[in-house]
Design an enzyme around this catalytic site. Structure first.
Site, short mmCIF file in Angstrom:
data_model
loop_
_atom_site.label_atom_id
_atom_site.label_comp_id
_atom_site.label_asym_id
_atom_site.label_seq_id
_atom_site.Cartn_x
_atom_site.Cartn_y
_atom_site.Cartn_z
N GLY A 18 0.84 -1.20 0.00
CA GLY A 18 0.00 0.00 0.00
C GLY A 18 0.87 1.24 0.00
N GLU A 66 5.72 -3.24 0.77
CA GLU A 66 5.69 -3.05 -0.68
C GLU A 66 4.94 -1.75 -0.93
OE1 GLU A 66 7.29 -4.86 -2.82
OE2 GLU A 66 7.94 -6.40 -1.41
N CYS A 70 1.52 0.34 -9.27
CA CYS A 70 2.58 0.85 -8.41
C CYS A 70 3.87 1.15 -9.18
CB CYS A 70 2.86 -0.12 -7.27
SG CYS A 70 3.28 -1.77 -7.83
P1 NAD Z 1 -5.43 0.74 0.32
O1 NAD Z 1 -6.18 2.01 0.57
O2 NAD Z 1 -6.18 -0.47 -0.11
O3 NAD Z 1 -4.58 0.42 1.61
C1 NAD Z 1 -3.79 -0.72 1.69
C2 NAD Z 1 -4.18 -1.52 2.92
O4 NAD Z 1 -3.90 -0.76 4.09
C3 NAD Z 1 -5.66 -1.89 2.98
O5 NAD Z 1 -5.78 -3.26 3.26
C4 NAD Z 1 -6.21 -1.01 4.06
O6 NAD Z 1 -7.24 -1.62 4.79
C5 NAD Z 1 -5.02 -0.77 4.95
N1 NAD Z 1 -5.08 0.54 5.61
C6 NAD Z 1 -5.39 1.72 5.04
N2 NAD Z 1 -5.31 2.72 5.96
C7 NAD Z 1 -4.93 2.15 7.12
C8 NAD Z 1 -4.66 2.64 8.44
N3 NAD Z 1 -4.77 3.93 8.75
N4 NAD Z 1 -4.28 1.75 9.39
C9 NAD Z 1 -4.16 0.44 9.08
N5 NAD Z 1 -4.41 -0.08 7.86
C10 NAD Z 1 -4.79 0.75 6.90
O7 NAD Z 1 -4.34 0.93 -0.78
P2 NAD Z 1 -3.48 2.20 -1.16
O8 NAD Z 1 -2.53 2.49 -0.07
O9 NAD Z 1 -4.31 3.31 -1.70
O10 NAD Z 1 -2.70 1.51 -2.39
C11 NAD Z 1 -2.05 2.26 -3.33
C12 NAD Z 1 -0.59 2.41 -2.95
O11 NAD Z 1 0.00 1.12 -2.87
C13 NAD Z 1 0.21 3.14 -3.99
O12 NAD Z 1 1.14 3.96 -3.34
C14 NAD Z 1 0.93 2.03 -4.75
O13 NAD Z 1 2.11 2.45 -5.38
C15 NAD Z 1 1.17 1.05 -3.66
N6 NAD Z 1 1.30 -0.31 -4.19
C16 NAD Z 1 2.50 -0.91 -4.10
C17 NAD Z 1 2.70 -2.18 -4.64
C18 NAD Z 1 4.02 -2.86 -4.56
O14 NAD Z 1 4.08 -4.05 -4.88
N7 NAD Z 1 5.08 -2.20 -4.15
C19 NAD Z 1 1.62 -2.83 -5.25
C20 NAD Z 1 0.40 -2.19 -5.29
C21 NAD Z 1 0.24 -0.92 -4.75
#
Ligand code: NAD
Length: 453
Positions: free
Chosen positions: A188, A210, A244
């Site tokens: 995330g 990640e 990502c």
């Molecule tokens: P998201 O909003 O789905 O959050 C990711 C996870 O974190 C979810 O399961 C969510 O429930 C949890 N979460 C969110 N806020 C939280 C909090 N305050 N406390 C605890 N848990 C919490 O996803 P996102 O962050 O919007 O995803 C997009 C980001 O992820 C981008 O920055 C992208 O580049 C990155 N990403 C990285 C990869 C990689 O492999 N490196 C792959 C996909 C996405």
């Protein structure tokens, strides 16, 4: 006990039975997971369509095919990867057995993101199963339909005690994070990454992060601009820019900016027709919150291509921005949407300087026919992954470690890297209780005579 506490306690109890330690059991679970993908493709694709407007072929191409390949790789190699690894010995241990014994860590928490919801949630799970762990799976609540399908299907195919699915948003995730895990694997954004690490620190739990960031893309003026732009257009606008490792922005010399714009425009038309809004291959922004976030980045920008949008449909057309300055709004955070800013730079040196001013990105792309340019870019910058003359495809190579560095992540996975990441590589030495004479010199009193000096 909360639902989350119960799931973790059940997983811990199942782990303690020891059944996940058997390599045969792990292989069986992986085979069951493989069966899920071959039998439930329609349900998986229908949910992805509702969440992200992907076609069935798109869902297969970008999500499940890669997972099926990864599972096959594990099934084929697991016995070898899980076996003791004998290592080189030294003089003191010459007659001993010295080896690395990979062992499971225990209970792993997998927290997934929404953009490729199966790929980023199930790939870590494959590694966790293969390494003999229990795993609590927390899919992203943002992809509502996929999260529900995962919750319904996983327990039908794999051991529901060892690998429970817990759905929910921030409160549920935070309740999970209060429990003790042996590893947390989070995918995330970096801001939430810090919240996760803080919670993990309370239990001294190791983490894999990640994360994302702004992945730069440098185009050398001497390269085949038409081919470069075709590959970049694909990498940028797939999944509506919500990848990502999507190229976040382009760096190129001013003399080729117009050409780049024209070529990207041509490819947008070829891939998504004159009207991407009605093209089944063009995705949507996941929700209105992200729609507003991406649209706000357009405020101070100079649109060269696209810009059309429709909030009610979370639609933003494939967009190219020209003459963008490093101070522009669109350059302050990861875009994660279909906007492609072009920043004119006077030289390769300036491009490298600009890249190094920012956080270390998850991927770095360079398009050039000249190996010297490619090598300079590689050697004078740092990023999670590095690609010359293409975008995204390094993700598909299981023999390459996938992960970030600095702000873009901690630790890497895919293939054997996942296995090692989610195992404890225990250093073992087995000595015989014979030949005590050879140990004499290490026991006090230490005299020169004992050393034969
Ligand atoms: P998201 O909003 O789905 O959050 C990711 C996870 O974190 C979810 O399961 C969510 O429930 C949890 N979460 C969110 N806020 C939280 C909090 N305050 N406390 C605890 N848990 C919490 O996803 P996102 O962050 O919007 O995803 C997009 C980001 O992820 C981008 O920055 C992208 O580049 C990155 N990403 C990285 C990869 C990689 O492999 N490196 C792959 C996909 C996405």
């Amino acid at each position: 006990m909360s639902r989350e506490q119960q799931a973790v306690a059940r997983a811990r109890k199942a782990f303690e039975t020891g059944r996940s330690k058997s390599v045969e059991y792990r292989i069986n679970q992986l085979k069951n997971l493989q069966r899920l993908f071959s039998e439930r493709q329609k349900e998986i694709a229908a949910a992805i369509k509702k969440d992200l407007n992907k076609t069935e072929v798109g869902a297969q191409f970008y999500e499940t095919l890669g997972l099926e390949g990864e599972i096959s790789l594990f099934i084929k190699n697991l016995k070898e990867w899980a076996a003791p690894r004998h290592v080189k010995k030294n003089l003191l241990t010459m007659s001993d057995t010295v080896y690395i014994h990979p062992e499971p860590l225990g209970v792993v928490l997998v927290i997934g993101a929404w953009n490729y919801p199966w790929a980023v949630t199930i790939r870590p799970l494959i590694g966790a199963i293969a390494a003999g762990n229990a795993a609590v799976v927390k899919p992203s609540e943002v992809c509502v339909h996929t999260s529900k399908v995962m919750e319904d299907l996983l327990p039908i195919y794999i051991d529901k005690e060892l690998y429970p699915v817990v759905t929910g948003g921030v409160p549920e995730t935070q309740e999970l994070l209060r429990q003790k895990f042996d590893h947390i694997f989070y995918t995330g954004n970096s801001t939430v990454g810090k919240v996760i690490m803080e919670a993990a620190a309370k239990h001294l739990t190791p983490v894999t992060m990640e994360l994302g960031g702004k992945s730069p893309c440098y185009i050398d003026k001497n390269c085949d601009i038409s081919i470069a732009c075709r590959r970049i257009t694909w990498g940028k606008y797939s999944n509506c820019g919500q990848t990502c490792i999507a190229p976040d922005y382009i760096l190129c010399e001013p003399s080729i900016q117009n050409r780049v714009i024209e070529e990207v425009k041509k490819c947008i038309k070829e891939f998504y027709t004159d009207n991407p809004k009605t093209c089944p291959d063009y995705g949507r922004i996941i929700n209105q919150r992200h729609f507003k976030r991406v649209m706000a980045m357009l405020e101070d920008s100079n649109i060269a291509v696209g810009g059309e949008n429709d909030e009610s449909d979370c639609y933003i057309a494939p967009t190219v921005l020209r003459d963008v300055k490093p101070e522009a709004k669109v350059m302050q955070e990861e875009i994660f949407g279909p906007l492609l800013p072009i920043l004119p730079v006077s030289s390769l040196d300036e491009a490298i300087k600009l890249i190094n001013k920012g956080e270390k990105p998850l991927a770095l792309y360079v398009f050039s026919p000249d190996n010297k340019v490619i090598e300079r870019m590689r050697d004078e910058t740092s990023s999670g992954g590095f690609l010359a003359n293409d975008c995204l495809v390094h993700y598909s190579v299981s023999a390459l470690p996938f992960g970030g560095v600095g702000n873009s992540g901690i630790g890497c996975y895919h293939g054997k890297f996942s296995f090692d990441r989610l195992s404890h590589l225990r250093g073992c030495l087995v000595k015989k209780l014979k030949m005590e004479g050879v140990n004499d010199m290490r026991y006090p009193p230490h005299t020169l005579k004992k050393l034969g000096w």
